[in-house]
Motif scaffolding. Structure first.
Motif, PDB file in Angstrom:
ATOM      1  N   LYS A 141       0.817  -1.215   0.000  1.00  0.00           N
ATOM      2  CA  LYS A 141       0.000   0.000   0.000  1.00  0.00           C
ATOM      3  C   LYS A 141       0.852   1.267   0.000  1.00  0.00           C
ATOM      4  N   SER A 142       1.986   1.252   0.712  1.00  0.00           N
ATOM      5  CA  SER A 142       2.771   2.478   0.800  1.00  0.00           C
ATOM      6  C   SER A 142       4.072   2.394   0.028  1.00  0.00           C
ATOM      7  N   GLY A 143       4.531   1.166  -0.237  1.00  0.00           N
ATOM      8  CA  GLY A 143       5.802   1.026  -0.918  1.00  0.00           C
ATOM      9  C   GLY A 143       6.994   1.110   0.012  1.00  0.00           C
ATOM     10  N   THR A 144       6.738   1.204   1.330  1.00  0.00           N
ATOM     11  CA  THR A 144       7.842   1.312   2.285  1.00  0.00           C
ATOM     12  C   THR A 144       8.399  -0.072   2.608  1.00  0.00           C
ATOM     13  N   SER A 145       9.708  -0.162   2.687  1.00  0.00           N
ATOM     14  CA  SER A 145      10.333  -1.464   2.932  1.00  0.00           C
ATOM     15  C   SER A 145      10.367  -1.804   4.409  1.00  0.00           C
ATOM     16  N   GLU A 146      10.532  -3.109   4.671  1.00  0.00           N
ATOM     17  CA  GLU A 146      10.514  -3.581   6.061  1.00  0.00           C
ATOM     18  C   GLU A 146      11.919  -3.493   6.673  1.00  0.00           C
ATOM     19  N   PHE A 147      12.351  -2.245   6.918  1.00  0.00           N
ATOM     20  CA  PHE A 147      13.673  -2.051   7.498  1.00  0.00           C
ATOM     21  C   PHE A 147      13.751  -2.556   8.934  1.00  0.00           C
ATOM     22  N   LYS A 148      12.594  -2.650   9.576  1.00  0.00           N
ATOM     23  CA  LYS A 148      12.597  -2.837  11.016  1.00  0.00           C
ATOM     24  C   LYS A 148      12.664  -4.281  11.464  1.00  0.00           C
ATOM     25  N   ALA A 149      12.596  -5.234  10.551  1.00  0.00           N
ATOM     26  CA  ALA A 149      12.528  -6.623  10.996  1.00  0.00           C
ATOM     27  C   ALA A 149      13.354  -7.517  10.085  1.00  0.00           C
ATOM     28  N   THR A 150      14.588  -7.772  10.506  1.00  0.00           N
ATOM     29  CA  THR A 150      15.470  -8.629   9.731  1.00  0.00           C
ATOM     30  C   THR A 150      15.920  -9.774  10.625  1.00  0.00           C
ATOM     31  N   ALA A 151      15.977 -10.978  10.047  1.00  0.00           N
ATOM     32  CA  ALA A 151      16.484 -12.126  10.809  1.00  0.00           C
ATOM     33  C   ALA A 151      17.970 -12.248  10.526  1.00  0.00           C
TER      34      ALA A 151
END
Lengths: 554, 309, 616
Positions: free
Chosen positions: A521-531
């Motif tokens: 919906k926003s095109g923002t990447s998931e910077f906040k959750a990396t394994a």
């Protein structure tokens, strides 16, 4: 919110609130002057709740820190909602009069009992209940968030989950009650205001559905505008991947370093036929460019406006002459237009602004003179007698409500996409430090006495578990790549949670690790959750004797 | 789309100042009431967006019925209050306060307004004798409370000591410190809430300090520079300004002041850019803007080097 | 809050000492905006505001056990209490009894103040200086320093021995001489004893004239029963019978005026606390007796401590308080011990705590110790000190009855004032008002010291003539002639031999342009070195100024410098130029200082100059 993208409250309202919730926001470091207003509120007796996986410096000021697991915001919000509903604390009068879709929403949160919420978020049920009751029973409550909410694969749903809470309790549209997304850059809000969104014309006028608005623009500009939304940033990269996007004009962005999964992003940028970069720095992205257009710094070498997180449009002014061949953005754009056969003349910033005012009703009353006299004006400001709007959606408190009802938007909990596994057992989240900013191209320029090199911060337990000493260089791997970084004990972290910034990409390129899954919906990447996984590099001789200090916290 | 603006109703109080009667909003201080009427009262420790500490005693005025003079910065007006801001008592106190200050503190770089008051009262900084030489670095800070060595009285004691330079962003020249508490308030609950500095010691040896006088980089300081922004006597000075003054290149007549918005986060703090020779030499924020109230963070205050380079 | 410390570690012993104090924190104190925060996972952490008042007790504990306050200990304490380290440091460095650098385990504070000087006609610390050198180490583990008045003026010399370590002691020796000191120091620390003497010459000559002092020297100060046998707790019983409003009425009828120096009507003060709707209320007994030449409160605390407990309990009852504080100066170890014992004994016997004497009235008292700061005796500075802050006076208004301790409505009275309450309830307010003069009711305690035949504590009805008081004390010592009397303490004024007919009442001294202050009557004979005495007064104010406001901070320095110039004939211009300058300094201090210290700092000196007592 509900049509126009902007925080509903003013900063000043935090000073007069009874409850302030900072959700996924470390405002103490990322928005320090907003936090001054929060502190004034605290000193006047407001209760502060901070929802954040880390016990950040903001959380250290809180009456209650809600330390949820990364990526469980919707589960938490829905649990809070269910508790509010079941405790009879929902503002039914407001819900009935001013909102739509409540029944469906109530059904959607029904499975989120306190126990289930605790299981999903790992926040003790009693704390969830405490927050739910405090928020619901407050006379005035502010709900504020930042990238901790939006930089997820489901960032937009996260935002809906929070808006739902405000609607459920009637904490919107009144002085002191509101929802406030704190913007990360000085004109993120203004970019949206000006239509730098795939589906909006300036003033949040929809390009697909608002035919009358589009017609006004077409008439004014003497050209036709396709009634079709464009691509957002992540879609552009997908289009590059597909070979559909071959030319890119980048103004004041550094995607070669700021995009998640940078290795991949750089590869795509390199594959472009034509890359134009207009910037005040020779960024990593600019180094890849076919053409570089040296620009002037918009805040100090140029005239114009920016919009803040409280919708306040304010003037930026030229204090310095730009260096060398650098030119004003308007001048560059007009020059390009001219080469393309359209002579737009030599408009001043004020000329451009006045054109905007004639087309965007929410800005219509904001002459340069009034912006000067009033120290900025908060939109909407529809004519020159309008003082601007301290808060939005007062209409929801009119009886009957003026305009459309505010809709509840049921959202489902979907865990972080980069799942933890035996191979990648640690959750890495990213954020800002007080004295640094984004990829460091601006903040790297000054000699900050606070600055220390990038580190991988780990909980005391994980440091011990891996047998690590402060300053030791480790190898950090995710499913996308591997980097090396020194480690640092950070008592604000719980076991299993790691933290890095992205301020020093030239030294430690954190975004090599991050996942480029993005919110549709926003095109923002998931910077906040990396394994991630941490590996010792080897013998002690490899460990640099770092001067890194442990930050004492309380 | 409707919107709202908070409104409040203000009651007023009638007072008499220097023989003329006027009204001012209830809850105003004598100072606020007088200033709104265009009456001048000098101040030093007072700053409109900090809590009045009334320690400098420069703003003392005469209030009928009060045994001593009263600090106009913090005394609230009451109905029927009779105030004199220019009586002989007031003038004598003002002159002495300025002379006590000037005799003990380096007041060579203060606001034009304060300089004018000092001229008007013919302040003689050597009225109590020639000024004593600076102490050794750390000497004043380690004086034990309640003890001092009595001199022969021929030199007037001063707070002079070497400048403290321990970081690249601002210097502390406590020879200029009048102990107005403004920096402590700005670092504390009035704005920044970092509490890196406090009053240490006692009496004439009272001083602004970190714990155990540790250098700023070891302290809790976050370099917001708000202490510098509120300092009335340049005891706290940005390093660029300090260096330029040392090199005698600081020239306010060649400087421009431009108001703009901070290039960092989305709060939208107003910056005042002080530029000289097309370089930014100082960044401040307007006191009367309700986003910042004059306060900034480390990035807004110091993060401009990229534009100078 | 996001406190940051430099991360220096505290030693195991320091942590132990502090944990013992901090273990008292078991719940937040909402009255003081206290919050205990959970960190989301069950671990409590403390926010500032709730228990900052433990700061001074904790610093005392460090000073006593460790001998100084190290950076590591200060950081640890700051984190635990949620007080920024810079502020903790600011507090610790304000008080002269705290050391922020490693110090010898024994520190001897030798009084060199005016009363002892007047008694000896010499500098009492000189013997120490001759033997050990001025202000310095006596040995590796002992040092001595000069001290302002230690409140043993009737003995004519005094020293406070502060010994730190696991067997820490504070011992106030008086009289003091170097050889006695050496003897004391040879004994094991635990055998060091506080000297306990009572000098109430009236006890022998006219015991019936003693009202406030009637039990002093008679009652066993450690025994509740002995106190009761001598009429103790009759007044509280009476108070509980007649109810709070009637207690206040009795006090108003008595026309009792505060004995702390400001002479404010006590009943009016109590009434405004009682009527304040903000809760809770606090009542504070100001036992920070530090005015040079004053020792009356110490004598009462040492010899009749239950009377203070009872008086404060009645005050708490009348004004609607559940909590009272006694703030006692740190230089009074014996008084502190006896008072602490009295509080504990009263609590054990149901005279403090819940349902006192079986009534629906609960009240308890906490004893707080000062740490070497005269200014802490100023009532608002005292509040700040209890709250764990620097003892800087607050601006008034607001007055304590509106916003006092912890910003709540607070009553505060001096020790002497409070024990008058017992007398008032015993004889009745109207009868009490008939004692003394119409405008100054009751009796007054006078501290006679200096060059007088029978120094000690005297009690006389208001209105007694100064000369008569001097006569009661046997006149000037050794038959010498009188040069001057310092009336009211360092903040008072000198009077000459021709002013002995001043009636000692509030109106009498007002007419004479002097003050009763804290009841000091300090006698200087023909041989007294007045210059040294007056310079010592100037030094006292310069060293005891809190430093907050310009007139006092700099004015007290300039006053001392000016007197030194006069004394050494190093004048700027003529003598009359200097006197004019002095007038200006005195005037700005009086007119524009924040509190009574600065406002009175030039009084004694000015009177001395006027009387020609200062040579130069």
């Amino acid at each position: 919110m509900f049509g126009a993208g902007g925080g509903t409250s003013s900063y000043k309202e935090a000073e007069d609130a009874d409850v302030i919730v900072l959700w996924g926001s470390n405002a103490r470091e990322a928005h320090p002057i907003f936090f001054h207003h929060v502190l004034k509120g605290i000193h006047k007796g407001a209760k502060l709740y901070v929802v954040d996986p880390r016990k950040t410096t903001s959380a250290q000021w809180a009456d209650l820190w809600i330390g949820l697991d990364v990526g469980t915001d919707i589960a938490l919000a829905n649990t809070i909602a269910r508790e509010i509903i079941h405790a009879g604390l929902a503002n039914t009068e407001f819900i009935n009069r001013a909102t739509s879709g409540f029944d469906e929403y109530a059904k959607s949160v029904e499975s989120f009992t306190l126990e289930e919420g605790e299981r999903l978020t790992r926040v003790p049920a009693s704390l969830i209940k405490n927050l739910a009751h405090a928020y619901a029973t407050a006379d005035r409550a502010q709900l504020c968030w930042t990238l901790g909410i939006t930089e997820h694969h489901n960032g937009t749903d996260n935002v809906f989950a929070l808006i739902n809470l405000a609607l459920l309790t009637g904490h919107v549209g009144r002085y002191g009650s509101g929802i406030v997304p704190l913007r990360g850059q000085n004109n993120v809000q203004g970019g949206g205001d000006m239509g730098a969104l795939p589906n909006k014309l300036p003033g949040f006028q929809d390009i697909e559905t608002d035919d009358r608005a589009r017609l006004r623009f077409e008439t004014r500009w003497g050209t036709s505008i396709p009634a079709k939304r464009g691509w957002h940033l992540s879609q552009m990269f997908d289009a590059m991947e597909r070979g559909e996007l071959r030319t890119l004009y980048v103004i004041g962005e550094n995607p070669a370093q700021s995009e998640a999964n940078t290795n991949h992003a750089v590869k795509l940028l390199k594959g472009l036929e034509h890359l134009v970069v207009q910037d005040i720095f020779l960024t990593k992205t600019a180094e890849l460019a076919t053409v570089i257009l040296p620009a002037s710094a918009n805040w100090v070498e140029s005239e114009g406006t920016v919009t803040s997180s409280e919708r306040r449009v304010q003037r930026v002014r030229r204090a310095l002459n730009p260096p060398g061949n650098a030119r004003d953005d308007i001048e560059i754009i007009c020059e390009i237009a001219k080469r393309m056969g359209h002579d737009w003349g030599h408009p001043t910033a004020e000329d451009v602004w006045n054109e905007l005012r004639s087309l965007s009703p929410i800005h219509a009353g904001m002459s340069y003179k009034r912006l000067e006299d009033l120290g900025g004006i908060q939109w909407p400001c529809t004519d020159e007698n309008d003082p601007g709007s301290q808060f939005l959606h007062g209409r929801l408190w009119a009886d009957p409500v003026v305009g459309p009802l505010a809709p509840f938007t049921p959202v489902a909990h979907v865990p972080a996409l980069d799942t933890l596994s035996d191979e990648f057992p640690i959750r890495l989240t990213t954020g800002r430090r007080l004295d640094s900013f984004n990829t460091g191209v601006q903040s790297g320029g000054f000699s900050s006495p606070l600055r220390r090199p990038e580190t991988l911060n780990l909980s005391p337990e994980d440091m011990a578990g891996h047998g690590l000493a402060n300053g030791e260089i480790v190898s950090v791997s995710s499913r996308r790549g591997t980097i090396q970084a020194p480690v640092l004990t950070d008592p604000t972290l719980r076991p299993g949670l790691a933290f890095m910034t992205f301020h020093f990409p030239d030294d430690v390129d954190t975004n090599v690790l991050t996942v480029d899954a993005w919110d549709p919906k926003s095109g923002t990447s998931e910077f906040k959750a990396t394994a991630i996984r941490i590996d010792k590099i080897g013998n002690q001789a490899d460990a640099r004797n770092s001067s890194v200090q442990v930050e004492a916290t309380a | 789309m409707s919107n709202g603006v908070a409104v409040s109703i203000q009651r007023t109080v009638k007072i008499t100042v220097n023989g003329s009667e006027f009204t001012a909003p209830e809850g105003s201080t004598i100072l606020q009431a007088c200033r709104s009427e265009g009456l001048e009262i000098p101040t030093l420790c007072y700053l409109e967006n900090l809590t009045p500490v009334n320690t400098c005693r420069l703003c003392m005025v005469e209030v009928q019925g009060s045994r001593t003079l009263v600090p106009s910065c913090s005394r609230k007006i009451e109905p029927g209050m009779v105030v004199n801001t220019e009586s002989d008592r007031v003038q004598a106190s003002r002159k002495m306060v300025l002379e006590l200050l000037a005799s003990s503190v380096d007041m060579s770089i203060v606001s034009d307004e304060l300089s004018e008051w000092m001229e008007r009262h013919q302040v003689d900084k050597e009225r109590f004798g020639p000024q004593a030489l600076p102490a050794q670095l750390g000497e004043r800070e380690t004086t034990h409370a309640g003890h001092h060595v009595r001199g022969d009285g021929t030199l007037a004691a001063t707070v002079f000591e070497p400048v403290k330079i321990d970081n690249d962003q601002y210097v502390r020249d406590y020879s200029r410190c009048v102990l107005c508490y403004r920096c402590v308030e700005a670092c504390g609950t009035d704005a920044q809430n970092t509490f890196a500095i406090a009053l240490g010691g006692r009496g004439f040896e009272a001083h602004i300090t970190t714990e155990y006088d540790v250098p700023l980089p070891e302290s809790a300081c976050v370099y917001c520079g708000n202490c510098v922004a509120v300092c009335p006597t340049n005891a706290l000075m940005f390093k660029i300004e300090h260096d330029m003054r040392q090199a005698q290149t600081w020239d306010e007549s060649r400087q421009t002041l431009t108001r703009t918005i901070c290039p960092y986060c989305g709060v939208g703090c107003n910056l005042e850019i002080h530029a000289q020779d097309n370089k930014i030499v100082k960044v401040t924020s307007p006191l009367d803007h309700d986003v910042t109230s004059g306060m900034l963070c480390v990035k807004g205050r110091f993060g401009f080097e990229f534009i100078n380079s | 809050m996001d406190l940051k410390t430099s991360g220096k570690p505290a030693s195991v012993e320091e942590k132990e000492v502090l944990d013992a104090i901090l273990s008292k924190i078991d719940q937040p104190d909402p009255d003081r905006n206290g919050k205990i925060l959970t960190d989301g996972h069950g671990i409590p952490s403390f926010n500032s505001g709730g228990h900052r008042d433990l700061l001074l007790p904790a610093l005392h504990a460090l000073q006593e056990r460790i001998g100084w306050i190290s950076h590591g200990a200060l950081d640890y304490l700051s984190i635990q209490l949620g007080v920024p380290p810079a502020e903790t440091y600011g507090v610790a460095s304000f008080y002269s009894m705290f050391s922020l650098e490693q110090a010898p385990e024994t520190v001897i504070h030798v009084c060199d103040d005016i009363a002892c000087r007047a008694a000896l006609n010499a500098d009492p610390a000189e013997a120490m200086g001759q033997r050990f050198g001025s202000d310095s180490r006596v040995s590796d583990n002992t040092m001595w320093v000069r001290s302002p008045c230690l409140g043993r003026c009737e003995e004519g010399s005094a020293a406070l021995i502060q010994h730190s370590g696991s067997a820490h002691r504070r011992v106030l020796m008086a009289p003091f001489d170097v050889d006695d000191l050496a003897n004391q120091m040879r004994k094991p620390v635990l055998e060091w004893t506080n000297t306990d003497s009572v000098r109430i010459p009236q006890r022998e000559t006219a015991p019936d004239t003693l009202r406030l002092l009637r039990r002093v020297g008679v009652v066993d100060p450690s025994s509740v029963d002995s106190y009761k046998v001598h009429g103790g707790y009759e007044a509280l019983r009476r108070a509980l019978e007649i109810g709070p409003e009637n207690v206040i009425r009795e006090v108003k009828d008595s026309k009792l005026m505060g004995r702390g120096g400001a002479a404010f009507p006590t009943g009016v003060k109590w009434e405004s606390v009682a009527r304040n709707t903000v809760r809770p209320h606090y009542f504070v007994c100001n036992a920070d007796e530090s005015e040079p030449g004053t020792f009356k409160d110490r004598v009462i605390m040492e010899q009749d401590p239950f009377s203070i407990v009872e008086g404060l309990t009645i005050a708490g009852y009348a004004t609607g308080c559940e909590k009272g504080y006694v703030y006692i100066r740190g230089e009074y170890p014996l008084a502190e011990e006896r008072l602490e014992n009295a509080i504990t004994a009263a609590r054990t016997r149901g005279l403090l705590g819940k349902n006192i004497l079986g009534r629906d009235f609960s009240f308890d008292i906490e004893l707080r110790r000062g740490a070497g700061a005269y200014i802490a005796g100023e009532e608002t500075a005292l509040f700040n000190s209890i709250e764990g802050k620097r003892a800087e006076p607050r601006n008034k208004p607001p007055f304590p009855a509106q916003a006092g301790l912890f910003q709540k409505p607070t009553g505060i009275n001096n020790v002497e004032t409070l024990i008058n309450i017992l007398e008032i309830l015993s004889v009745g307010g109207i009868a009490y008002a008939k004692i003394g003069t119409p405008d100054s009711s009751g009796t007054r305690l006078f501290c006679l010291s200096g060059s007088v035949s029978k120094p000690g504590l005297y009690e006389a009805p208001f209105g007694v003539k100064l000369g008569d008081l001097l006569e009661m004390a046997g006149g000037v010592a050794s038959g010498k002639t009188l040069k001057a009397i310092l009336l009211g303490g360092a903040a008072g004024s000198f009077v000459g031999p021709d002013q002995l007919d001043i009636p000692l009442s509030f109106e009498g001294v007002r007419t004479a342009g002097v003050t009763l202050g804290s009841g000091v009557v300090m006698v200087f004979d023909q041989d007294a070195d007045m210059n040294q005495a007056i310079l010592r007064i100037a030094q006292f104010f310069r060293e005891e100024s809190c430093g907050q406001c310009v007139p006092c901070r700099v004015g007290t320095v300039r006053q001392e410098e000016l007197l030194t110039r006069l004394a050494t004939n190093n004048m700027i211009g003529s003598r009359s130029d200097e006197l004019e300058l002095f007038g200006s300094i005195a005037s700005v201090m009086r007119e524009s200082s924040i509190c009574g210290l600065g406002q009175t700092a030039a009084n004694a000196v000015e009177s001395a100059l006027k009387l020609g007592l200062f040579q130069g």
